[in-house]
Design a protein around this motif. Structure first.
Motif, PDB file in Angstrom:
ATOM      1  N   ILE A  50       0.852  -1.187   0.000  1.00  0.00           N
ATOM      2  CA  ILE A  50       0.000   0.000   0.000  1.00  0.00           C
ATOM      3  C   ILE A  50       0.885   1.233   0.000  1.00  0.00           C
ATOM      4  O   ILE A  50       1.877   1.302   0.739  1.00  0.00           O
ATOM      5  N   LEU A  51       0.534   2.203  -0.828  1.00  0.00           N
ATOM      6  CA  LEU A  51       1.265   3.458  -0.886  1.00  0.00           C
ATOM      7  C   LEU A  51       0.362   4.598  -0.447  1.00  0.00           C
ATOM      8  O   LEU A  51      -0.731   4.780  -0.991  1.00  0.00           O
ATOM      9  N   VAL A  52       0.812   5.348   0.562  1.00  0.00           N
ATOM     10  CA  VAL A  52       0.161   6.593   0.946  1.00  0.00           C
ATOM     11  C   VAL A  52       0.950   7.716   0.279  1.00  0.00           C
ATOM     12  O   VAL A  52       2.091   7.999   0.651  1.00  0.00           O
ATOM     13  N   ALA A  53       0.355   8.321  -0.735  1.00  0.00           N
ATOM     14  CA  ALA A  53       1.008   9.394  -1.490  1.00  0.00           C
ATOM     15  C   ALA A  53       0.476  10.722  -0.976  1.00  0.00           C
ATOM     16  O   ALA A  53      -0.615  11.154  -1.353  1.00  0.00           O
ATOM     17  N   ARG A  75      -6.747  10.644  11.918  1.00  0.00           N
ATOM     18  CA  ARG A  75      -7.912  10.593  11.042  1.00  0.00           C
ATOM     19  C   ARG A  75      -7.643   9.681   9.848  1.00  0.00           C
ATOM     20  O   ARG A  75      -8.505   8.896   9.444  1.00  0.00           O
ATOM     21  N   LEU A  76      -6.441   9.754   9.289  1.00  0.00           N
ATOM     22  CA  LEU A  76      -6.100   8.913   8.140  1.00  0.00           C
ATOM     23  C   LEU A  76      -6.156   7.436   8.509  1.00  0.00           C
ATOM     24  O   LEU A  76      -6.685   6.610   7.746  1.00  0.00           O
ATOM     25  N   ARG A  77      -5.619   7.084   9.661  1.00  0.00           N
ATOM     26  CA  ARG A  77      -5.675   5.678  10.090  1.00  0.00           C
ATOM     27  C   ARG A  77      -7.114   5.221  10.300  1.00  0.00           C
ATOM     28  O   ARG A  77      -7.473   4.083   9.959  1.00  0.00           O
ATOM     29  N   ASP A  78      -7.957   6.112  10.838  1.00  0.00           N
ATOM     30  CA  ASP A  78      -9.380   5.782  10.979  1.00  0.00           C
ATOM     31  C   ASP A  78     -10.008   5.562   9.611  1.00  0.00           C
ATOM     32  O   ASP A  78     -10.786   4.612   9.411  1.00  0.00           O
ATOM     33  N   TRP A  79      -9.705   6.437   8.669  1.00  0.00           N
ATOM     34  CA  TRP A  79     -10.228   6.295   7.319  1.00  0.00           C
ATOM     35  C   TRP A  79      -9.805   4.960   6.712  1.00  0.00           C
ATOM     36  O   TRP A  79     -10.587   4.288   6.051  1.00  0.00           O
ATOM     37  N   MET A  80      -8.542   4.582   6.922  1.00  0.00           N
ATOM     38  CA  MET A  80      -7.999   3.367   6.323  1.00  0.00           C
ATOM     39  C   MET A  80      -8.467   2.100   7.033  1.00  0.00           C
ATOM     40  O   MET A  80      -8.394   1.007   6.469  1.00  0.00           O
ATOM     41  N   GLY A  81      -8.888   2.245   8.274  1.00  0.00           N
ATOM     42  CA  GLY A  81      -9.276   1.079   9.060  1.00  0.00           C
ATOM     43  C   GLY A  81      -8.099   0.272   9.543  1.00  0.00           C
ATOM     44  O   GLY A  81      -8.187  -0.961   9.646  1.00  0.00           O
ATOM     45  N   VAL A  82      -6.972   0.940   9.858  1.00  0.00           N
ATOM     46  CA  VAL A  82      -5.777   0.248  10.342  1.00  0.00           C
ATOM     47  C   VAL A  82      -5.349   0.853  11.671  1.00  0.00           C
ATOM     48  O   VAL A  82      -5.626   2.021  11.956  1.00  0.00           O
ATOM     49  N   ASP A  83      -4.646   0.053  12.475  1.00  0.00           N
ATOM     50  CA  ASP A  83      -4.122   0.580  13.732  1.00  0.00           C
ATOM     51  C   ASP A  83      -2.744   1.198  13.497  1.00  0.00           C
ATOM     52  O   ASP A  83      -2.177   1.137  12.394  1.00  0.00           O
ATOM     53  N   GLU A  84      -2.208   1.807  14.553  1.00  0.00           N
ATOM     54  CA  GLU A  84      -0.946   2.524  14.427  1.00  0.00           C
ATOM     55  C   GLU A  84       0.208   1.586  14.073  1.00  0.00           C
ATOM     56  O   GLU A  84       1.087   1.928  13.265  1.00  0.00           O
ATOM     57  N   ALA A  85       0.225   0.381  14.655  1.00  0.00           N
ATOM     58  CA  ALA A  85       1.299  -0.567  14.376  1.00  0.00           C
ATOM     59  C   ALA A  85       1.319  -0.959  12.901  1.00  0.00           C
ATOM     60  O   ALA A  85       2.386  -1.039  12.273  1.00  0.00           O
ATOM     61  N   PHE A  87       0.017   0.813  10.403  1.00  0.00           N
ATOM     62  CA  PHE A  87       0.299   2.016   9.620  1.00  0.00           C
ATOM     63  C   PHE A  87       1.801   2.269   9.510  1.00  0.00           C
ATOM     64  O   PHE A  87       2.293   2.671   8.450  1.00  0.00           O
ATOM     65  N   TYR A  88       2.530   2.024  10.590  1.00  0.00           N
ATOM     66  CA  TYR A  88       3.973   2.287  10.591  1.00  0.00           C
ATOM     67  C   TYR A  88       4.806   1.036  10.305  1.00  0.00           C
ATOM     68  O   TYR A  88       6.015   1.033  10.565  1.00  0.00           O
ATOM     69  N   ARG A  91       6.928  -2.693   5.812  1.00  0.00           N
ATOM     70  CA  ARG A  91       6.799  -3.852   4.922  1.00  0.00           C
ATOM     71  C   ARG A  91       5.393  -3.967   4.347  1.00  0.00           C
ATOM     72  O   ARG A  91       5.175  -4.725   3.396  1.00  0.00           O
ATOM     73  N   ARG A  92       4.463  -3.221   4.920  1.00  0.00           N
ATOM     74  CA  ARG A  92       3.077  -3.277   4.450  1.00  0.00           C
ATOM     75  C   ARG A  92       2.627  -1.948   3.853  1.00  0.00           C
ATOM     76  O   ARG A  92       1.955  -1.926   2.805  1.00  0.00           O
ATOM     77  N   ILE A  93       2.973  -0.858   4.492  1.00  0.00           N
ATOM     78  CA  ILE A  93       2.505   0.455   4.048  1.00  0.00           C
ATOM     79  C   ILE A  93       3.687   1.385   3.821  1.00  0.00           C
ATOM     80  O   ILE A  93       4.484   1.633   4.733  1.00  0.00           O
ATOM     81  N   ALA A  94       3.802   1.883   2.598  1.00  0.00           N
ATOM     82  CA  ALA A  94       4.795   2.905   2.270  1.00  0.00           C
ATOM     83  C   ALA A  94       4.135   4.279   2.350  1.00  0.00           C
ATOM     84  O   ALA A  94       2.970   4.437   1.978  1.00  0.00           O
ATOM     85  N   ILE A  95       4.876   5.261   2.839  1.00  0.00           N
ATOM     86  CA  ILE A  95       4.369   6.624   2.946  1.00  0.00           C
ATOM     87  C   ILE A  95       5.371   7.530   2.241  1.00  0.00           C
ATOM     88  O   ILE A  95       6.494   7.739   2.721  1.00  0.00           O
ATOM     89  N   VAL A  96       4.978   8.048   1.082  1.00  0.00           N
ATOM     90  CA  VAL A  96       5.908   8.816   0.241  1.00  0.00           C
ATOM     91  C   VAL A  96       5.237  10.134  -0.150  1.00  0.00           C
ATOM     92  O   VAL A  96       4.437  10.183  -1.092  1.00  0.00           O
ATOM     93  N   PRO A  97       5.522  11.217   0.559  1.00  0.00           N
ATOM     94  CA  PRO A  97       4.914  12.504   0.222  1.00  0.00           C
ATOM     95  C   PRO A  97       5.536  13.109  -1.032  1.00  0.00           C
ATOM     96  O   PRO A  97       6.596  12.669  -1.501  1.00  0.00           O
TER      97      PRO A  97
END
Length: 204
Positions: A50-53, A75-85, A87-88, A91-97
């Protein structure tokens, strides 16, 4: 918007990926435009699905050294339906602004992302993550790049730019400053979020 050409071979090996990551973290390209010393903040891994752009780190993210370390992140984690662990978990979620460093305050909110960042790094990083199934395109600057400027407004892009076949899901920025947009467009949280959450759950 000009993009650099893709690499001839994707970066997937540990050594080459780590080299790219080190180069990004050491980048000082936009130093003269920034209010503080450059501190690139992103989260990448060759296995990410998953990529958060996003746009650019806020001051809280700059101080904490991790992306979305503020109310927007909650709010973004709530929107995605994922917990903090989850989200960070790189290996599962990339965050590339679009811009890796905090750009400073503007007249209303933060300044735009530095313009040299995406042309220099973005395509190289995306080519290095071949397993991305879902891309959350957050905010106008990310939409201009990922959706090639095909929509005249953020609302139009969020409403009409979703491409589930390609895993592309445009979203407004989750900042508390956007409360007025959320109120004007209740369909996003009432209808669109369930589709996005299902796509994320499948990818994870």
């Amino acid at each position: 918007m000009t993009r650099i050409q893709p690499l001839t071979e994707p970066i997937v090996t540990s050594d080459t990926f780590q080299k790219l990551h080190r180069e990004v973290l050491a980048c000082t390209l936009c130093r003269e435009q920034l209010p503080y010393e450059p501190r690139p903040i992103l989260q990448i891994h060759p296995d990410a699905c998953i990529l958060v752009a996003g746009q650019a780190p806020g001051v809280r993210a700059h101080e904490a050294g991790k992306p979305f370390a503020d109310a927007s992140g909650k709010r973004l984690r709530d929107w995605m339906g994922v917990d903090e662990a989850t989200f960070y978990d790189s290996r599962r979620i990339a965050i590339v602004p679009m811009g890796f460093c905090y750009p400073g305050k503007g007249k209303s909110g933060d300044r735009p992302p530095c313009t040299d960042c995406a042309p220099t790094w973005r395509q190289r990083i995306l080519d290095a993550m071949p397993n991305i199934e879902v891309t959350l395109v957050i905010g106008q600057y990310a939409m201009d790049w990922h959706l090639a400027g095909r929509f005249g407004s953020l609302t139009e892009a969020v409403r009409d730019g979703m491409d589930s076949a390609r895993g592309i899901y445009p979203m407004p920025h989750p900042s508390p400053r956007n409360i007025a947009w959320f109120k004007r467009n209740p369909w996003f949280e009432q209808e669109r979020l369930s589709v996005i959450r299902k796509a994320i759950a499948r990818a994870l």
